[in-house]
Design a protein around this motif. Structure first.
Motif, short mmCIF file in Angstrom:
data_model
loop_
_atom_site.label_atom_id
_atom_site.label_comp_id
_atom_site.label_asym_id
_atom_site.label_seq_id
_atom_site.Cartn_x
_atom_site.Cartn_y
_atom_site.Cartn_z
N GLN A 247 0.84 -1.21 0.00
CA GLN A 247 0.00 0.00 0.00
C GLN A 247 0.88 1.26 0.00
O GLN A 247 0.59 2.23 -0.71
CB GLN A 247 -0.96 0.00 1.19
N ASN A 260 0.43 -2.76 -8.57
CA ASN A 260 -1.02 -2.94 -8.73
C ASN A 260 -1.37 -4.43 -8.80
O ASN A 260 -2.31 -4.90 -8.17
CB ASN A 260 -1.52 -2.22 -9.99
N GLY A 264 -3.58 -6.64 -6.16
CA GLY A 264 -4.73 -7.42 -6.64
C GLY A 264 -4.65 -8.86 -6.16
O GLY A 264 -5.63 -9.43 -5.67
N CYS A 267 -5.43 -9.15 -2.43
CA CYS A 267 -6.87 -9.07 -2.17
C CYS A 267 -7.56 -10.39 -2.52
O CYS A 267 -8.41 -10.89 -1.77
CB CYS A 267 -7.51 -7.94 -2.99
N ARG A 268 -7.17 -10.97 -3.63
CA ARG A 268 -7.77 -12.24 -4.05
C ARG A 268 -7.46 -13.35 -3.04
O ARG A 268 -8.32 -14.16 -2.71
CB ARG A 268 -7.22 -12.66 -5.42
N ASP A 272 -11.15 -11.47 -1.40
CA ASP A 272 -11.90 -10.26 -1.74
C ASP A 272 -11.73 -9.92 -3.22
O ASP A 272 -10.93 -9.06 -3.59
CB ASP A 272 -11.42 -9.09 -0.86
N ASP A 273 -12.52 -10.63 -4.07
CA ASP A 273 -12.41 -10.41 -5.52
C ASP A 273 -12.78 -8.98 -5.91
O ASP A 273 -12.18 -8.40 -6.81
CB ASP A 273 -13.31 -11.39 -6.28
N GLU A 274 -13.77 -8.45 -5.21
CA GLU A 274 -14.25 -7.12 -5.57
C GLU A 274 -13.15 -6.07 -5.38
O GLU A 274 -12.94 -5.20 -6.22
CB GLU A 274 -15.46 -6.76 -4.70
N LYS A 275 -12.45 -6.18 -4.26
CA LYS A 275 -11.38 -5.23 -3.96
C LYS A 275 -10.20 -5.39 -4.93
O LYS A 275 -9.48 -4.44 -5.22
CB LYS A 275 -10.90 -5.47 -2.52
N SER A 276 -10.03 -6.63 -5.44
CA SER A 276 -8.88 -6.88 -6.33
C SER A 276 -9.07 -6.26 -7.71
O SER A 276 -8.09 -5.93 -8.40
CB SER A 276 -8.64 -8.39 -6.48
N PRO A 278 -10.11 -3.24 -9.17
CA PRO A 278 -9.47 -2.00 -9.65
C PRO A 278 -7.95 -2.14 -9.81
O PRO A 278 -7.36 -1.55 -10.73
CB PRO A 278 -9.81 -0.97 -8.57
N SER A 300 -11.11 -12.98 -11.79
CA SER A 300 -11.81 -12.21 -10.74
C SER A 300 -13.21 -11.85 -11.19
O SER A 300 -14.18 -11.97 -10.43
CB SER A 300 -11.06 -10.91 -10.42
#
Length: 309
Positions: A247, A260, A264, A267-268, A272-276, A278, A300
């Motif tokens: 981060q 990035n 990703g 997060c996966r 947390d697919d949704e967070k990955s 972007p 994802s």
């Protein structure tokens, strides 16, 4: 009949008057004459009024006229006549390096080093050419000579020596070299980064952390420092630290495709697919060629769609 050396000077003047084609023709004929004189074993006698001639001047004229083949031809001839002329050798070495012929450029740098074996600069030049040609064992030997010859090697010299040792598969020597560099300059970015990298290679992840932290402080714009730091934390099962490192790296270098992508993936892995998304989208935009990123992004999206259904 005009002496070829004078002919070259005349060609230079003609070129300065804006007549490039005529100047090139004149220079080519002068070179042919030099070649003939040498092949007939005629001495390249120098008339009194060009007694101050400098072989590099002739080569520089040919180079400025963009006559590549002729430049090399005359340089080789002049070296036969002046076999110990290190200035000529280094000029040839530079010229061949510009042409990306690192092997041949290294040959002349090596010749200069043999003739003047106490000049550290010759070995530095040779080492850099060996690196460019991926000859890390050779570069290691040349940097070792630099370290031996320089009275007080700078941190940068120790780092280059360490880097060559690392790539020549001598990690323990690389560690020692990094220690010497850090004694000179404890906050040197490249020394800390290299030490961290070598310790990771030796799987001493815990020891690598303080050096990689220092590297991120000294060079926050280098994505590689953050990625390595995160890797060490992950290897030590310190997942939160790894996420924090990435981060922080993202804040410092938001345009890094690798950071990035790594975020990703994190997060996966945390489910947390949704967070990955972007992060993967940004990584794909920054590096559209990467099949790995394309795969993770598609995967994802599919996982999210399944969940929505």
């Amino acid at each position: 009949d005009m002496h070829p050396f004078l002919q070259l000077r005349k060609a230079q003047k003609t070129d300065a008057d804006g007549e490039r084609a005529a100047a090139q023709t004149m220079a080519r004929s002068a070179v042919q004459e030099i070649v003939q004189m040498v092949s007939k074993q005629e001495p390249l006698y120098v008339p009194q009024f060009v007694a101050d001639w400098d072989p590099l001047e002739l080569i520089a004229i040919l180079q400025s006229l963009e006559l590549q083949a002729e430049t090399l031809q005359v340089a080789h001839i002049l070296l036969q006549l002046r076999p110990n002329d290190t200035g000529l050798m280094l000029y040839l070495s530079d010229y061949l390096e510009q042409m990306e012929d690192y092997n041949a450029a290294g040959h002349y740098a090596f010749a200069a080093a043999v003739i003047e074996p106490t000049k550290a600069d010759h070995f530095k030049r040779l080492a850099i050419l060996q690196e460019k040609g991926d000859d890390w064992k050779g570069a290691y030997g040349s940097w070792a000579q630099v370290i031996r010859l320089v009275e007080n090697p700078a941190a940068g010299d120790w780092v280059k020596f360490g880097q060559s040792a690392y790539f020549a598969d001598m990690p323990r020597i690389a560690v020692k070299a990094c220690e010497s560099a850090l004694e000179k300059d404890p906050v040197d970015e490249t020394a800390n980064a290299l030490m961290g990298k070598v310790l990771q290679h030796l799987e001493d992840f815990e020891a690598s952390v303080p050096f990689l932290l220092q590297a991120t402080k000294a060079g926050p714009q280098q994505a590689d420092h953050w990625l390595r730091l995160a890797r060490s934390y992950e290897s030590l099962d310190l997942r939160d630290h790894a996420v924090s490192a990435l981060q922080a790296g993202y804040k410092a270098v938001p345009e890094s495709g690798d950071i990035n992508f790594a975020l990703g993936k994190m997060c996966r892995e945390a489910g947390d697919d949704e967070k990955s998304l972007p992060f993967f989208e940004m990584a794909a935009e920054l590096d559209p060629e990467s099949s790995e990123t394309a795969y993770e992004l598609a995967d994802s999206l599919m996982s999210l769609e399944k969940r929505v259904k």
